[in-house]
Design a protein around this motif. Structure first.
Motif, short mmCIF file in Angstrom:
data_model
loop_
_atom_site.label_atom_id
_atom_site.label_comp_id
_atom_site.label_asym_id
_atom_site.label_seq_id
_atom_site.Cartn_x
_atom_site.Cartn_y
_atom_site.Cartn_z
N TYR A 259 21.25 11.55 7.03
CA TYR A 259 21.65 10.80 8.23
C TYR A 259 22.31 9.48 7.82
N ARG A 260 21.74 8.80 6.83
CA ARG A 260 22.30 7.54 6.37
C ARG A 260 23.70 7.75 5.79
N ARG A 261 23.87 8.80 4.99
CA ARG A 261 25.20 9.07 4.41
C ARG A 261 26.22 9.40 5.50
N ALA A 262 25.80 10.16 6.49
CA ALA A 262 26.71 10.51 7.59
C ALA A 262 27.09 9.26 8.37
N ARG A 263 26.13 8.40 8.63
CA ARG A 263 26.39 7.16 9.37
C ARG A 263 27.31 6.24 8.57
N GLU A 264 27.08 6.13 7.26
CA GLU A 264 27.95 5.30 6.42
C GLU A 264 29.36 5.85 6.37
N ALA A 265 29.49 7.17 6.30
CA ALA A 265 30.82 7.79 6.28
C ALA A 265 31.55 7.53 7.60
N LYS B 44 35.73 4.45 10.56
CA LYS B 44 36.11 3.50 11.60
C LYS B 44 36.76 2.26 11.00
N ALA B 45 36.23 1.80 9.89
CA ALA B 45 36.76 0.60 9.26
C ALA B 45 38.15 0.82 8.69
N HIS B 46 38.43 2.02 8.22
CA HIS B 46 39.72 2.32 7.60
C HIS B 46 40.62 3.16 8.50
N SER B 47 40.34 3.13 9.79
CA SER B 47 41.10 3.95 10.72
C SER B 47 42.52 3.40 10.87
N SER B 48 43.51 4.27 10.64
CA SER B 48 44.90 3.86 10.80
C SER B 48 45.32 3.94 12.26
N GLU B 49 44.58 4.70 13.08
CA GLU B 49 44.92 4.81 14.49
C GLU B 49 44.82 3.45 15.17
#
Length: 53
Positions: free
Chosen positions: A24-30, A35-40
């Motif tokens: 769950y932690r890995r999925a949340r971090e991903a 979101k942080a690197h979203s080009s949209e």
């Protein structure tokens, strides 16, 4: 249920819960990383500046 069996069940369940928490932690971090690197987000901001509404 004997104390040894009960202790083994607790240890097994603890291991399962830790693995679930890790996944769950890995999925949340991903998701946060995406979101942080979203080009949209940048494209929408740029699009709004190029063509005013």
């Amino acid at each position: 249920m004997g104390p040894e069996l009960h202790l083994q069940m607790i240890a097994h369940r603890t291991t399962e819960l830790r693995q679930e928490a890790d996944s769950y932690r890995r999925a949340r971090e991903a998701q946060e990383d995406r979101k942080a690197h979203s080009s949209e987000k940048r494209r929408r901001g740029l699009f709004g500046k190029i063509i005013p509404a």
